[in-house]
Scaffold this motif. Structure first.
Motif, short mmCIF file in Angstrom:
data_model
loop_
_atom_site.label_atom_id
_atom_site.label_comp_id
_atom_site.label_asym_id
_atom_site.label_seq_id
_atom_site.Cartn_x
_atom_site.Cartn_y
_atom_site.Cartn_z
N ALA A 187 59.63 -48.78 -31.13
CA ALA A 187 59.78 -50.09 -31.75
C ALA A 187 61.22 -50.29 -32.21
N GLU A 188 61.64 -51.55 -32.30
CA GLU A 188 62.96 -51.88 -32.82
C GLU A 188 62.88 -52.65 -34.14
N GLY A 189 61.68 -52.79 -34.64
CA GLY A 189 61.44 -53.43 -35.92
C GLY A 189 59.98 -53.23 -36.30
N VAL A 190 59.66 -53.55 -37.55
CA VAL A 190 58.28 -53.43 -38.00
C VAL A 190 57.84 -54.72 -38.68
N GLN A 191 56.56 -55.00 -38.55
CA GLN A 191 55.94 -56.11 -39.28
C GLN A 191 54.91 -55.53 -40.23
N MET A 192 55.01 -55.91 -41.50
CA MET A 192 54.11 -55.38 -42.52
C MET A 192 53.35 -56.53 -43.18
N GLY A 193 52.05 -56.36 -43.29
CA GLY A 193 51.23 -57.36 -43.96
C GLY A 193 50.66 -56.86 -45.27
N SER A 194 49.86 -55.80 -45.21
CA SER A 194 49.15 -55.30 -46.39
C SER A 194 50.09 -54.98 -47.55
N ARG A 195 51.26 -54.40 -47.24
CA ARG A 195 52.21 -54.05 -48.30
C ARG A 195 52.68 -55.32 -49.02
N PHE A 196 52.86 -56.42 -48.30
CA PHE A 196 53.33 -57.65 -48.91
C PHE A 196 52.23 -58.47 -49.57
N VAL A 197 50.97 -58.18 -49.25
CA VAL A 197 49.88 -58.79 -50.02
C VAL A 197 50.00 -58.36 -51.48
N ALA A 198 50.35 -57.11 -51.68
CA ALA A 198 50.53 -56.58 -53.04
C ALA A 198 51.96 -56.81 -53.50
N SER A 199 52.38 -58.06 -53.46
CA SER A 199 53.69 -58.43 -53.98
C SER A 199 53.50 -59.54 -55.00
#
Length: 314
Positions: A187-199
């Protein structure tokens, strides 16, 4: 770091915040973009007028690039596309549908287009449709998921081998070390969802955020495979779905059970028993609610430290 993803989106870090329904409003997207990542608005839970307002608020809150995530099966997709073009949104992440439908129109208007895939087959289709990059989203991811049930550890290198456009990894990523693992796999990047729910900026209900913090391994399950597979936290609604599936309920019965507004009831309104609680397996590693910008910086610091000392303390 400069690579094809940072160059494609003109961002500092190859960290993308997923456009999650009922969580990804303008406050979250702009905070991530201001921190050097790429914030995405979750258009799937927005009526067109609400969507336009969030786009305008996001433009006012950040001078950095941001994007939107649009499920292509959304009933008002044509209105959303019109708003994207009128408001000159620079980046679109599409999912749940055929990327050929809108990619050419978007690209002809200067929009960067990325499609979310769960297999190498669909990655090739996205490349053929003209997409600038793909998100390889593994089985671990929250929300609506692929039927293939391929884990990120297998999917990322498979998609990398299948296409020449950049690959963004998603599913099971919430830390810098996990980001490094994804990059090692191609991969050349990552997409994060769950971590940003807890923001702090996520628009999801505080009760849902707390449920994410309280979750441990095994608390999420991929269910509703007869309809559109979705990963949920176990609760009373989940148990109703499981009981129905185990007795052989038809897709029509499951649709009736699902009804309308289940996700809103759970994730946005905070009904932890009757609502649909979409989150990924990596929620078991999320233990605090932080400002979104701090999450970006923390993940990048962890990544940088792990890159310099890959076999150090986990």
């Amino acid at each position: 770091m400069t690579n094809r993803i940072t160059s494609l989106f003109n961002i500092e870090y190859p960290i993308i915040q997923a456009g999650m329904i009922w969580a990804s409003g303008w406050k979250l997207a702009s905070a991530v973009s201001n921190a050097g990542g790429l914030g995405l608005l979750g258009a799937g839970s927005m009526y067109p007028d609400i969507f336009r307002e969030h786009v305008r608020q996001c433009k006012a809150a950040t001078s950095n690039p941001f994007g939107v995530n649009i499920p292509l099966l959304y009933p008002d997709i044509d209105k959303h596309i019109e708003i994207i073009l009128e408001e000159k949104v620079p980046v679109v992440f599409s999912s749940a549908g055929n990327p050929k439908t809108w990619t050419k129109l978007l690209k002809d208007n200067g929009v960067r287009v990325v499609h979310v895939v769960s297999s190498s087959k669909f990655a090739r289709k996205a490349e053929d449709a003209g997409c600038d990059a793909v998100v390889a989203e593994g089985f671990e991811a929250g929300g609506h998921n692929g039927r293939e049930e391929t884990t990120s550890l297998v999917l990322i290198p498979a998609v990398k081998a299948a296409v020449s456009i950049p690959v963004i990894a998603a599913g099971g990523i919430a830390t810098g070390r996990q980001m490094l693992a994804a990059m090692v796999l191609g991969a050349e990047g990552v997409q994060m969802g769950s971590r940003f729910v807890a923001s702090q900026e996520a628009s999801s209900h505080q009760a849902f955020k707390q449920a994410v913090l309280d979750s441990v391994e095994g608390d999420t399950v991929l269910t509703m495979k007869q309809l559109t597979p979705v990963r949920l936290i176990r609760n009373a609604f989940y148990q109703q779905v499981m009981d129905a599936e185990q007795r052989g309920a038809s897709p029509e019965e499951l649709k009736t059970l699902l009804g309308r507004g289940r996700a809103k009831k759970g994730m946005f309104e905070g009904n932890m028993e009757e609502g649909e609680l979409e989150i990924g397996q990596v929620s078991a590693l999320v233990h605090d609610i932080l400002p979104a910008g701090e999450i970006v910086k923390k993940v990048w610091q962890e990544f940088s430290e792990a890159l310099g000392n890959p076999i150090g303390k986990l």
